[in-house]
Design a protein around this motif. Structure first.
Motif, short mmCIF file in Angstrom:
data_model
loop_
_atom_site.label_atom_id
_atom_site.label_comp_id
_atom_site.label_asym_id
_atom_site.label_seq_id
_atom_site.Cartn_x
_atom_site.Cartn_y
_atom_site.Cartn_z
N TRP A 61 -13.19 25.86 -5.55
CA TRP A 61 -13.21 25.09 -4.30
C TRP A 61 -12.00 24.16 -4.30
O TRP A 61 -11.69 23.51 -5.31
N GLU A 62 -11.35 24.03 -3.15
CA GLU A 62 -10.13 23.22 -3.10
C GLU A 62 -9.92 22.67 -1.70
O GLU A 62 -10.16 23.36 -0.70
N ILE A 63 -9.48 21.40 -1.64
CA ILE A 63 -9.05 20.80 -0.38
C ILE A 63 -7.59 21.14 -0.16
O ILE A 63 -6.75 20.96 -1.06
N VAL A 64 -7.28 21.65 1.02
CA VAL A 64 -5.91 22.04 1.35
C VAL A 64 -5.33 20.97 2.28
O VAL A 64 -5.92 20.64 3.31
N GLY A 65 -4.18 20.42 1.93
CA GLY A 65 -3.56 19.38 2.76
C GLY A 65 -4.07 18.00 2.39
O GLY A 65 -4.43 17.73 1.24
N SER A 66 -4.12 17.11 3.37
CA SER A 66 -4.52 15.72 3.12
C SER A 66 -5.94 15.65 2.60
O SER A 66 -6.86 16.26 3.18
N ASP A 67 -6.12 14.90 1.52
CA ASP A 67 -7.46 14.82 0.92
C ASP A 67 -8.10 13.45 1.06
O ASP A 67 -9.27 13.27 0.73
N LEU A 72 -12.94 18.24 -4.36
CA LEU A 72 -14.07 19.15 -4.38
C LEU A 72 -14.36 19.58 -5.80
O LEU A 72 -13.44 19.95 -6.56
N ASN A 73 -15.64 19.53 -6.18
CA ASN A 73 -16.04 20.11 -7.45
C ASN A 73 -15.75 21.60 -7.39
O ASN A 73 -16.24 22.30 -6.50
N LYS A 93 -12.04 6.34 11.42
CA LYS A 93 -13.45 6.52 11.77
C LYS A 93 -13.93 7.92 11.42
O LYS A 93 -15.12 8.12 11.14
N THR A 94 -13.04 8.89 11.41
CA THR A 94 -13.38 10.27 11.10
C THR A 94 -12.27 10.88 10.25
O THR A 94 -11.08 10.69 10.54
N LEU A 95 -12.66 11.61 9.19
CA LEU A 95 -11.71 12.34 8.36
C LEU A 95 -11.86 13.84 8.65
O LEU A 95 -12.98 14.36 8.64
N THR A 96 -10.76 14.50 8.91
CA THR A 96 -10.77 15.94 9.14
C THR A 96 -9.99 16.61 8.01
O THR A 96 -8.81 16.29 7.78
N LEU A 97 -10.66 17.51 7.28
CA LEU A 97 -10.07 18.13 6.10
C LEU A 97 -10.18 19.65 6.18
O LEU A 97 -10.95 20.19 6.98
N GLN A 98 -9.40 20.32 5.33
CA GLN A 98 -9.42 21.78 5.23
C GLN A 98 -9.81 22.17 3.80
O GLN A 98 -9.38 21.54 2.84
N ALA A 99 -10.63 23.23 3.68
CA ALA A 99 -11.07 23.67 2.36
C ALA A 99 -10.98 25.18 2.23
O ALA A 99 -11.11 25.92 3.21
N THR A 100 -10.77 25.65 0.99
CA THR A 100 -10.84 27.07 0.67
C THR A 100 -11.76 27.25 -0.53
O THR A 100 -12.05 26.31 -1.27
N VAL A 101 -12.20 28.50 -0.74
CA VAL A 101 -13.04 28.83 -1.89
C VAL A 101 -12.71 30.26 -2.32
O VAL A 101 -12.26 31.09 -1.51
N SER A 102 -12.95 30.57 -3.59
CA SER A 102 -12.68 31.91 -4.13
C SER A 102 -13.99 32.54 -4.62
O SER A 102 -14.96 31.84 -4.92
N ALA A 109 -9.95 32.09 3.82
CA ALA A 109 -9.07 31.33 4.71
C ALA A 109 -9.51 29.87 4.70
O ALA A 109 -10.66 29.55 4.38
N SER A 110 -8.60 28.99 5.03
CA SER A 110 -8.96 27.56 5.07
C SER A 110 -9.87 27.31 6.28
O SER A 110 -9.71 27.93 7.33
#
Length: 288
Positions: A61-67, A72-73, A93-102, A109-110
């Motif tokens: 598991w990985e955060i892609v871009g701004s973290d 992510l564990n 007020k809100t965080l928007t993030l991108q994640a991927t997993v294998s 895809a993110s």
């Protein structure tokens, strides 16, 4: 079937072995919430993923871009808070993030996930600086003014307004819930003194730093009613009278002017009766 036309059948069973030939997918639209200022090493939530292949073990598991100071564990997808996390409602007020997993072979895809920051009462209110009030002809219970304050936290209810210093003679009082200052003891007011009151205010949790407001007093003499008196009785005038001089005086000592209606007019202090009928003369003092 043999040459003699005899038939027989046999049942065959095939086993299809699943292979890892599909990419995993992070579940779309996942939303989490966390209180601002939540401390290091806490877990906000766990991301979910799917895979069309059976018995998939998700990993990497990985955060892609701004973290924003989150990680992510890698094996569980838990969202963990790092020391540098930016969990401040007043900033984000809100965080928007991108994640991927294998799945061990393919990487997804993110996908976007969202973390909403809950606002807490973590900032002190601030009394607006350099406020001043002036009061004319102050009496007991006269209103001086209402002190203003701000707070970067949302939905703040100000309370616990207090005068910390500058009210040694008990001249002033302040309404704890509104910040309205009024006069408690007007007899102690010195018109030549500029009063500086040091105040604080609370928001239910935090208390502001001390801030000064200034109050000055002045007095104005009440305007007295003035009286204008005609020197002569004019009610007996009749058509045909001539050379009648009009004289009137005001208790203020100011000049008197005249206006007329009806069958009479005044010029240079002399009354002229034009014809028979009703008439009136109005005297006014000039100035205030």
């Amino acid at each position: 079937t043999d040459l003699a036309g005899n038939e027989t059948s046999i049942e065959l069973t095939f086993s299809v072995t699943d292979v890892n030939d599909n990419s995993p997918a992070v579940v779309a639209g996942q939303v989490f919430s966390v209180d601002e200022n939540t401390s290091f090493d806490n877990i906000i939530g766990t991301l979910l993923a799917t895979d069309a292949d059976a018995i998939t073990t998700f990993e990497d598991w990985e955060i892609v871009g701004s973290d924003f100071g989150l990680i992510l564990n890698q094996t569980s997808g838990e969202i963990e808070i790092e020391i540098s996390a930016e969990l401040d409602y007043e900033k984000n007020k809100t965080l928007t993030l991108q994640a991927t997993v294998s799945d061990g072979t393919f990487t997804s895809a993110s996908e976007t996930f969202t973390i909403n920051i809950n606002d807490l009462n973590d900032n002190k209110p601030v009394i607006t600086a350099s406020q001043s009030f002036s009061v004319v002809n102050a009496q007991d219970e006269s209103e001086v003014g209402t002190v203003q304050a701000t707070d970067v936290d949302s939905n703040t209810t100000f309370s616990q307004w207090a005068i910390v210093s500058g009210n040694e003679k008990g001249i002033f009082k302040i309404e704890a819930s509104s910040g309205k200052i009024s006069i408690a003891e007007s007899d102690s007011i010195d018109l030549s003194t500029t009063y500086q009151l040091t105040l604080t205010v609370g928001d239910g949790t935090n208390t502001s730093d001390q801030e000064a407001v200034t109050v000055t007093f002045s007095a104005e003499e009440a305007k007295q009613q003035q009286v204008i008196t005609f020197d002569d009785d004019l009610t007996s005038l009749k058509y045909g009278d001539t050379g009648v001089t009009l004289n009137a005086s005001a208790t203020s000592g100011l000049d008197v002017t005249y206006s007329t209606t009806g069958s009479i007019f005044v010029r240079n202090g002399t009354i002229t009766i034009l014809n028979a009928g009703d008439a009136s003369i109005t005297a006014r003092q000039s100035g205030d």
